[in-house]
Design a protein around this motif. Structure first.
Motif, PDB file in Angstrom:
ATOM      1  N   GLU A  26      -0.538  14.916   8.265  1.00  0.00           N
ATOM      2  CA  GLU A  26      -1.313  13.909   7.533  1.00  0.00           C
ATOM      3  C   GLU A  26      -0.467  12.652   7.399  1.00  0.00           C
ATOM      4  O   GLU A  26       0.756  12.710   7.557  1.00  0.00           O
ATOM      5  CB  GLU A  26      -1.683  14.429   6.143  1.00  0.00           C
ATOM      6  N   PRO A  27      -1.106  11.515   7.100  1.00  0.00           N
ATOM      7  CA  PRO A  27      -0.316  10.292   6.895  1.00  0.00           C
ATOM      8  C   PRO A  27       0.519  10.377   5.626  1.00  0.00           C
ATOM      9  O   PRO A  27       0.203  11.131   4.699  1.00  0.00           O
ATOM     10  CB  PRO A  27      -1.391   9.200   6.768  1.00  0.00           C
ATOM     11  N   GLN A  28       1.588   9.599   5.577  1.00  0.00           N
ATOM     12  CA  GLN A  28       2.380   9.508   4.363  1.00  0.00           C
ATOM     13  C   GLN A  28       1.543   8.894   3.239  1.00  0.00           C
ATOM     14  O   GLN A  28       0.850   7.895   3.444  1.00  0.00           O
ATOM     15  CB  GLN A  28       3.624   8.648   4.602  1.00  0.00           C
ATOM     16  N   PRO A  29       1.593   9.472   2.032  1.00  0.00           N
ATOM     17  CA  PRO A  29       0.808   8.910   0.921  1.00  0.00           C
ATOM     18  C   PRO A  29       1.072   7.429   0.679  1.00  0.00           C
ATOM     19  O   PRO A  29       0.143   6.679   0.351  1.00  0.00           O
ATOM     20  CB  PRO A  29       1.253   9.761  -0.272  1.00  0.00           C
ATOM     21  N   ALA A  30       2.317   6.989   0.843  1.00  0.00           N
ATOM     22  CA  ALA A  30       2.625   5.576   0.615  1.00  0.00           C
ATOM     23  C   ALA A  30       1.900   4.672   1.610  1.00  0.00           C
ATOM     24  O   ALA A  30       1.483   3.560   1.258  1.00  0.00           O
ATOM     25  CB  ALA A  30       4.135   5.340   0.700  1.00  0.00           C
ATOM     26  N   ILE A  31       1.740   5.138   2.856  1.00  0.00           N
ATOM     27  CA  ILE A  31       1.034   4.342   3.868  1.00  0.00           C
ATOM     28  C   ILE A  31      -0.463   4.363   3.609  1.00  0.00           C
ATOM     29  O   ILE A  31      -1.158   3.344   3.757  1.00  0.00           O
ATOM     30  CB  ILE A  31       1.357   4.857   5.275  1.00  0.00           C
ATOM     31  N   VAL A  32      -0.989   5.513   3.195  1.00  0.00           N
ATOM     32  CA  VAL A  32      -2.405   5.599   2.832  1.00  0.00           C
ATOM     33  C   VAL A  32      -2.727   4.606   1.720  1.00  0.00           C
ATOM     34  O   VAL A  32      -3.745   3.907   1.752  1.00  0.00           O
ATOM     35  CB  VAL A  32      -2.770   7.033   2.404  1.00  0.00           C
ATOM     36  N   ASP A  33      -1.829   4.525   0.739  1.00  0.00           N
ATOM     37  CA  ASP A  33      -2.045   3.597  -0.382  1.00  0.00           C
ATOM     38  C   ASP A  33      -2.050   2.148   0.095  1.00  0.00           C
ATOM     39  O   ASP A  33      -2.869   1.339  -0.365  1.00  0.00           O
ATOM     40  CB  ASP A  33      -0.952   3.806  -1.434  1.00  0.00           C
ATOM     41  N   LEU A  34      -1.147   1.803   1.030  1.00  0.00           N
ATOM     42  CA  LEU A  34      -1.145   0.449   1.580  1.00  0.00           C
ATOM     43  C   LEU A  34      -2.497   0.117   2.209  1.00  0.00           C
ATOM     44  O   LEU A  34      -3.052  -0.971   2.006  1.00  0.00           O
ATOM     45  CB  LEU A  34      -0.048   0.294   2.626  1.00  0.00           C
ATOM     46  N   ALA A  35      -3.010   1.053   2.994  1.00  0.00           N
ATOM     47  CA  ALA A  35      -4.292   0.826   3.672  1.00  0.00           C
ATOM     48  C   ALA A  35      -5.420   0.667   2.659  1.00  0.00           C
ATOM     49  O   ALA A  35      -6.294  -0.206   2.812  1.00  0.00           O
ATOM     50  CB  ALA A  35      -4.579   1.977   4.626  1.00  0.00           C
ATOM     51  N   ARG A  36      -5.405   1.489   1.622  1.00  0.00           N
ATOM     52  CA  ARG A  36      -6.460   1.431   0.611  1.00  0.00           C
ATOM     53  C   ARG A  36      -6.420   0.119  -0.163  1.00  0.00           C
ATOM     54  O   ARG A  36      -7.450  -0.385  -0.611  1.00  0.00           O
ATOM     55  CB  ARG A  36      -6.314   2.601  -0.357  1.00  0.00           C
ATOM     56  N   ARG A  37      -5.219  -0.451  -0.319  1.00  0.00           N
ATOM     57  CA  ARG A  37      -5.071  -1.691  -1.077  1.00  0.00           C
ATOM     58  C   ARG A  37      -5.314  -2.929  -0.216  1.00  0.00           C
ATOM     59  O   ARG A  37      -5.187  -4.054  -0.707  1.00  0.00           O
ATOM     60  CB  ARG A  37      -3.667  -1.758  -1.690  1.00  0.00           C
ATOM     61  N   GLY A  38      -5.648  -2.737   1.041  1.00  0.00           N
ATOM     62  CA  GLY A  38      -5.918  -3.880   1.913  1.00  0.00           C
ATOM     63  C   GLY A  38      -4.682  -4.616   2.354  1.00  0.00           C
ATOM     64  O   GLY A  38      -4.747  -5.806   2.709  1.00  0.00           O
ATOM     65  N   ALA A  39      -3.533  -3.917   2.364  1.00  0.00           N
ATOM     66  CA  ALA A  39      -2.269  -4.559   2.724  1.00  0.00           C
ATOM     67  C   ALA A  39      -2.048  -4.629   4.233  1.00  0.00           C
ATOM     68  O   ALA A  39      -1.055  -5.206   4.679  1.00  0.00           O
ATOM     69  CB  ALA A  39      -1.103  -3.814   2.069  1.00  0.00           C
ATOM     70  N   VAL A  40      -2.940  -4.037   4.997  1.00  0.00           N
ATOM     71  CA  VAL A  40      -2.841  -4.041   6.460  1.00  0.00           C
ATOM     72  C   VAL A  40      -3.901  -4.981   7.010  1.00  0.00           C
ATOM     73  O   VAL A  40      -5.085  -4.866   6.669  1.00  0.00           O
ATOM     74  CB  VAL A  40      -3.035  -2.621   7.028  1.00  0.00           C
ATOM     75  N   ARG A  41      -3.479  -5.908   7.870  1.00  0.00           N
ATOM     76  CA  ARG A  41      -4.444  -6.886   8.395  1.00  0.00           C
ATOM     77  C   ARG A  41      -4.107  -7.222   9.837  1.00  0.00           C
ATOM     78  O   ARG A  41      -2.971  -7.048  10.303  1.00  0.00           O
ATOM     79  CB  ARG A  41      -4.427  -8.163   7.545  1.00  0.00           C
ATOM     80  N   GLY A  42      -5.105  -7.740  10.544  1.00  0.00           N
ATOM     81  CA  GLY A  42      -4.904  -8.223  11.902  1.00  0.00           C
ATOM     82  C   GLY A  42      -4.474  -7.141  12.869  1.00  0.00           C
ATOM     83  O   GLY A  42      -4.779  -5.964  12.705  1.00  0.00           O
ATOM     84  N   ALA A  43      -3.771  -7.562  13.912  1.00  0.00           N
ATOM     85  CA  ALA A  43      -3.268  -6.634  14.924  1.00  0.00           C
ATOM     86  C   ALA A  43      -2.045  -5.911  14.367  1.00  0.00           C
ATOM     87  O   ALA A  43      -1.134  -6.539  13.822  1.00  0.00           O
ATOM     88  CB  ALA A  43      -2.901  -7.396  16.191  1.00  0.00           C
ATOM     89  N   VAL A  44      -2.027  -4.595  14.523  1.00  0.00           N
ATOM     90  CA  VAL A  44      -1.026  -3.755  13.858  1.00  0.00           C
ATOM     91  C   VAL A  44      -0.157  -3.026  14.873  1.00  0.00           C
ATOM     92  O   VAL A  44      -0.667  -2.484  15.864  1.00  0.00           O
ATOM     93  CB  VAL A  44      -1.701  -2.716  12.939  1.00  0.00           C
ATOM     94  N   LEU A  45       1.148  -2.995  14.600  1.00  0.00           N
ATOM     95  CA  LEU A  45       2.084  -2.181  15.363  1.00  0.00           C
ATOM     96  C   LEU A  45       2.576  -1.060  14.473  1.00  0.00           C
ATOM     97  O   LEU A  45       3.104  -1.309  13.385  1.00  0.00           O
ATOM     98  CB  LEU A  45       3.271  -3.029  15.827  1.00  0.00           C
ATOM     99  N   ASP A  46       2.399   0.188  14.926  1.00  0.00           N
ATOM    100  CA  ASP A  46       2.966   1.348  14.245  1.00  0.00           C
ATOM    101  C   ASP A  46       4.238   1.708  15.000  1.00  0.00           C
ATOM    102  O   ASP A  46       4.204   2.349  16.049  1.00  0.00           O
ATOM    103  CB  ASP A  46       1.960   2.501  14.257  1.00  0.00           C
ATOM    104  N   ALA A  47       5.382   1.254  14.475  1.00  0.00           N
ATOM    105  CA  ALA A  47       6.664   1.403  15.162  1.00  0.00           C
ATOM    106  C   ALA A  47       7.278   2.765  14.846  1.00  0.00           C
ATOM    107  O   ALA A  47       7.491   3.093  13.681  1.00  0.00           O
ATOM    108  CB  ALA A  47       7.619   0.292  14.733  1.00  0.00           C
ATOM    109  N   ARG A 179       7.245  12.159   2.160  1.00  0.00           N
ATOM    110  CA  ARG A 179       6.876  13.571   2.222  1.00  0.00           C
ATOM    111  C   ARG A 179       7.337  14.194   3.534  1.00  0.00           C
ATOM    112  O   ARG A 179       7.163  13.609   4.605  1.00  0.00           O
ATOM    113  CB  ARG A 179       5.366  13.731   2.064  1.00  0.00           C
ATOM    114  N   GLY A 180       7.919  15.369   3.455  1.00  0.00           N
ATOM    115  CA  GLY A 180       8.376  16.074   4.644  1.00  0.00           C
ATOM    116  C   GLY A 180       8.260  17.575   4.479  1.00  0.00           C
ATOM    117  O   GLY A 180       7.817  18.080   3.441  1.00  0.00           O
ATOM    118  N   VAL A 181       8.657  18.269   5.528  1.00  0.00           N
ATOM    119  CA  VAL A 181       8.640  19.732   5.544  1.00  0.00           C
ATOM    120  C   VAL A 181      10.076  20.214   5.688  1.00  0.00           C
ATOM    121  O   VAL A 181      10.794  19.786   6.592  1.00  0.00           O
ATOM    122  CB  VAL A 181       7.781  20.271   6.711  1.00  0.00           C
ATOM    123  N   VAL A 182      10.498  21.093   4.815  1.00  0.00           N
ATOM    124  CA  VAL A 182      11.872  21.589   4.820  1.00  0.00           C
ATOM    125  C   VAL A 182      12.133  22.414   6.070  1.00  0.00           C
ATOM    126  O   VAL A 182      11.377  23.339   6.389  1.00  0.00           O
ATOM    127  CB  VAL A 182      12.161  22.431   3.565  1.00  0.00           C
TER     128      VAL A 182
END
Length: 210
Positions: A26-47, A179-182
């Motif tokens: 699943e996506p990281q909760p912090a990244i999900v929150d960014l998307a929900r808050r509209g912090a992602v715009r335009g052309a996106v690079l997932d590095a 979030r990770g898996v031990v």
């Protein structure tokens, strides 16, 4: 901070073994929150897209996004995950420290890539991002913090600010979790069994290209 950047072969081997501690399905909760808050715009690079969870999420949300990773095995896995979910996400094998093609991205998502680099490669990485980002572009960086217990490579607040000191404005930099898996290598440091989920201290930073 890492003394040297791990070789690509290490990541290929980890993905081939199917036990990458950062692959959580699943996506990281912090990244999900960014998307929900509209912090992602335009052309996106997932590095450093890894298994592709964030590229898939953002594609599903209607963003124009490209996921890249220097591990061919990671990109293979990401493409399988996207196909399994019926999402037409785009992935390419690429070295994030050697990007080219001119400015074309408005947002960069970095989830657990920056912290694997040593100081020299962090500088090369930031220069590389600058070459493909449009003026005013934003980098959202999620990295394991030096307040952690040794789940993976860790960086300090100063490491982030130093890397983005030239030509960038650090608009925010605060504490969050990753979030990770031990895995077997982490059981002693974390005191948790293999396979347990863990939320470790992390930094969430926002940098704007000036």
């Amino acid at each position: 901070m890492p003394e040297t950047t791990p070789p690509k072969s290490l990541f290929d081997d980890i993905y081939a073994g199917g036990a990458a501690p950062w692959v959580i399905g699943e996506p990281q909760p912090a990244i999900v929150d960014l998307a929900r808050r509209g912090a992602v715009r335009g052309a996106v690079l997932d590095a450093g897209c890894g298994a592709g969870e964030h590229t898939i999420l953002l594609t599903e949300l209607g963003h124009d996004v490209l996921g890249i990773d220097f591990s061919a095995r990671a990109v293979e896995l990401a493409r399988r995950n996207a196909a399994d979910r019926g999402v037409a996400a785009r992935f390419e094998v690429a070295d994030a420290t050697r990007l080219d093609g001119g400015p074309r991205f408005d947002t960069v998502i970095d989830s657990a890539l920056f912290h694997v680099f040593d100081a020299d490669d962090r500088a090369r990485y930031v220069d590389s991002l600058r070459s493909v980002c449009r003026p005013g572009a934003v980098v959202h960086l999620l990295a394991l913090s030096d307040a952690g217990r040794g789940f993976g490579p860790q960086v300090s607040e100063a490491d982030i600010r130093t890397a983005f000191a030239d030509g960038w404005v650090v608009e925010s930099l605060g504490a969050t979790t990753y979030r990770g898996v031990v895995g077997p290598a982490h059981t002693e440091a974390l005191g948790l069994p293999v396979g347990a989920r863990v939320d470790e201290p992390a930094w969430l930073a926002r940098m704007r290209l000036s």
